[in-house]
Design an enzyme around this catalytic site. Structure first.
Site, short mmCIF file in Angstrom:
data_model
loop_
_atom_site.label_atom_id
_atom_site.label_comp_id
_atom_site.label_asym_id
_atom_site.label_seq_id
_atom_site.Cartn_x
_atom_site.Cartn_y
_atom_site.Cartn_z
N GLU A 443 28.55 -111.12 -25.52
CA GLU A 443 27.70 -112.31 -24.98
C GLU A 443 28.77 -113.26 -24.53
OE1 GLU A 443 24.82 -111.24 -24.98
OE2 GLU A 443 24.93 -110.08 -26.48
N GLY A 444 29.73 -112.96 -23.74
CA GLY A 444 30.52 -113.95 -23.20
C GLY A 444 31.82 -114.15 -24.14
#
Length: 598
Positions: A443-444
């Site tokens: 998620e990053g």
């Protein structure tokens, strides 16, 4: 054998004594009747589900993993997972905070937050199957057409169908502007999607009858880069007009990733070969819908590490009280035993208290953020919605990165408490470390979260959101600044609150001259901001504890809270001084290194 006891008392403390969330909820018509007893009752039952149903499957699921049939492309989850999911659906847990218009129970998001913390403690890999569905649900709820909502949301709310987010591709990583998946318009208004996606959590499994994939793809005439990305809903099975399942869509699992951790979750390579999908939102505006999922997922990933921190701490604490080894440096403590329990040793206590401080500070931040999210969606006052959105935007990268960095540190320390036994599988500690490691990546990555915080959320709006949080700190300092009993908690955040303004301005000015200065400082900056946030919440928790003790409350919970707060400010918070110094060291020592990295 590993243990887990839901931290209901601390959850109740944070919700009802620290934040008084039911008062916030009363301002929202759909939650006006929610009281503390209702919240507590739901969480007590959720704790039973976590401990009795999915916790026993954690180690066995990790050992067994998922199995892909390469001929049918079907994935079998570990023994017991499917049955546990059936229990989850039948118990109504999937619908807890979903919209009543689609069969949801409409309970506040803060309740869902606490339920998921417990499930993540019990079994992160299992919890990711229903967890990803919440993000897909939120995206369709916000950006889907009426037809899409009618087709998918009721089944996703009930848990009969699950959802995924299909973002990245083998050559992309987080740079989604590089993606190549294509979407060809069809005469009937649908699209044929073709491409390959990787790292798709819960991308294929046998726990639900349909999987609703949200897929990023490019239209034939799309602009280059991230501005040419559209979002599509692509179900595993097509859905007939009467809501029944139709033909198998041309989207399948081509392989499962062989991973360090979360082995019981099917991290799938997804092959899309002319699959039928419908567009979510507007052409080339796919990131708007996907960011709904991604931001929800970032909060969820922070919650995953919070759960792992808590369960690792509980097991390490129990072990440290029971394991005898050597004698205390200050004299024999267990005269009836051949050695003292290792909890008498200062560094063992330091490791335990680090995990405890990060778990309880993280819980306060996670619950506070979930209340902000509730206000963003449901508060009747537009200004409150706007202010809450700005604050949540600032805090989201901190929730994701600070909690997951802390979680990996804490699980590793808790493994260390076990000594050699922590390296042995059956104790469960090495699995927590392995599972926690992914949370810093997906998620990053945490570096990307740091760049988002410093570059976009702070410098991008000239520090406006940071100043709003600073006002909260300033108000607490004003309230308690002359209280000698609060000095050890108030003085550190007062000093850092002043320092961070100058610190931010220095980095911003240097960044105008050389953008690499922002990149070089960002990770350190996020940890400084994370400690400011944690420091604020820990000071408030100490404030509540001191008031209760002064009022004659003899519950040892409050003494424990004060002792943990003192430890946090004495041993963990001072990291900020080093971080600001290393951030100020600049980019030259990193970028002028061609010879070193030749």
């Amino acid at each position: 054998m590993p243990i887990y006891n839901p931290p209901l008392r601390d959850m109740q403390f944070v919700m009802h004594e620290l934040f008084n969330v039911t008062e916030d909820l009363k301002a929202m018509p759909q939650h006006a009747d929610i009281d503390a007893d209702t919240v507590n009752a739901v969480l007590e039952e959720a704790g039973k589900f976590a401990t009795q149903v999915i916790f026993p499957l954690n180690i066995s699921g990790d050992a067994e993993g998922c199995t892909l049939d390469i001929k049918t492309h079907e994935v079998t989850t570990p023994k017991g997972f499917k049955e546990a999911y059936k229990t989850y659906v039948e118990g109504g847990w999937a619908a807890l905070s979903c919209d009543p218009a689609f069969g949801g129970q409409g309970l506040p998001l803060v309740v869902n937050q606490c339920v998921y913390e417990m499930m993540n403690s019990a079994n992160q890999a299992w919890t990711m199957y229903p967890g990803l569905t919440h993000g897909a649900y939120a995206s369709l709820h916000s950006h889907g057409t009426d037809e899409q909502k009618a087709t998918y949301l009721a089944k996703m709310t009930s848990g009969e169908w699950t959802g995924t987010m299909c973002l990245t591709e083998p050559h992309c990583g987080t740079d989604l502007g590089l993606m190549r998946t294509k979407a060809e318009p069809q005469p009937d208004g649908t699209y044929k999607i073709t491409g390959n996606k990787i790292f798709i959590s819960a991308g294929e499994h046998d726990m639900a009858e349909n999987i609703v994939h949200l897929v990023l793809a490019r239209l034939p005439d799309a602009p280059a880069g991230i501005k040419g990305v559209s979002l599509f809903v692509v179900p595993k099975y097509l859905v007939n007009k009467d809501g029944s399942l139709g033909e198998r869509n041309s989207i399948h699992c081509g392989g499962l990733e062989h991973k360090m951790g979360i082995k019981a979750n099917a991290t799938a390579q997804i092959v899309i070969d002319g699959a039928i999908g419908t567009m979510v939102g507007k052409p080339n505006k796919g990131m708007q819908g996907m960011f709904v999922m991604m931001n929800a997922a970032r909060l969820g990933v922070g919650n995953q590490s919070l759960g792992l921190t808590e369960v690792a701490y509980q097991n390490a604490l129990a072990y440290a009280k029971d394991r005898i080894q050597m004698r205390s440096l200050s004299g024999v403590k267990a005269k009836d035993k051949a050695a003292d329990p290792i909890i008498v040793h200062p560094d063992v206590r330091k490791m335990l208290l680090t995990a405890k401080a990060y778990a309880e500070g993280g819980r306060a931040l996670a619950i506070y953020s979930s209340v902000l999210l509730e206000k963003v969606h449901n508060h009747p006052d537009e200004k409150v919605r706007k202010d809450s959105d700005e604050m949540l935007s600032l805090l989201t990268p901190i929730v994701k990165a600070f909690l997951t960095d802390n979680g990996y540190q804490a699980t590793t320390m808790c493994q260390q408490v076990f000594g050699g036994h922590g390296y042995i599988k059956e104790w469960g500690m090495e699995q927590h470390v392995r599972d926690a490691r992914i949370n810093m990546i997906y998620e990053g990555t945490n570096t990307i979260q740091s760049l988002d915080l410093l570059g976009r959320k702070v410098l991008g709006d000239n520090g406006a959101a940071l100043k709003k949080f600073g006002k909260l700190v300033g108000a607490l300092v004003m309230e308690e600044g002359v209280n000698e009993k609060m000095a050890e908690f108030i003085n550190p955040i007062a000093v850092l609150g002043e320092q961070i303004t100058k610190f931010t301005m220095e980095i911003g000015f240097k960044g105008l001259q050389n953008p690499d200065e922002v990149g070089a400082a960002a990770v350190d900056y996020l940890r400084v901001a994370g400690h400011l946030v944690f420091g604020y919440f820990w000071a408030r928790m100490a404030q509540v504890a001191l008031r209760e003790i002064a009022a004659g409350n003899t519950d040892p919970f409050y003494v424990a809270k004060l002792q943990t707060a003192r430890f946090y400010f004495a041993k963990l918070f001072p990291e900020t001084a080093t971080l600001m110094r290393t951030a100020r060291a600049g980019s030259a020592v990193l970028m002028d290194t061609d010879a070193a990295l030749a």
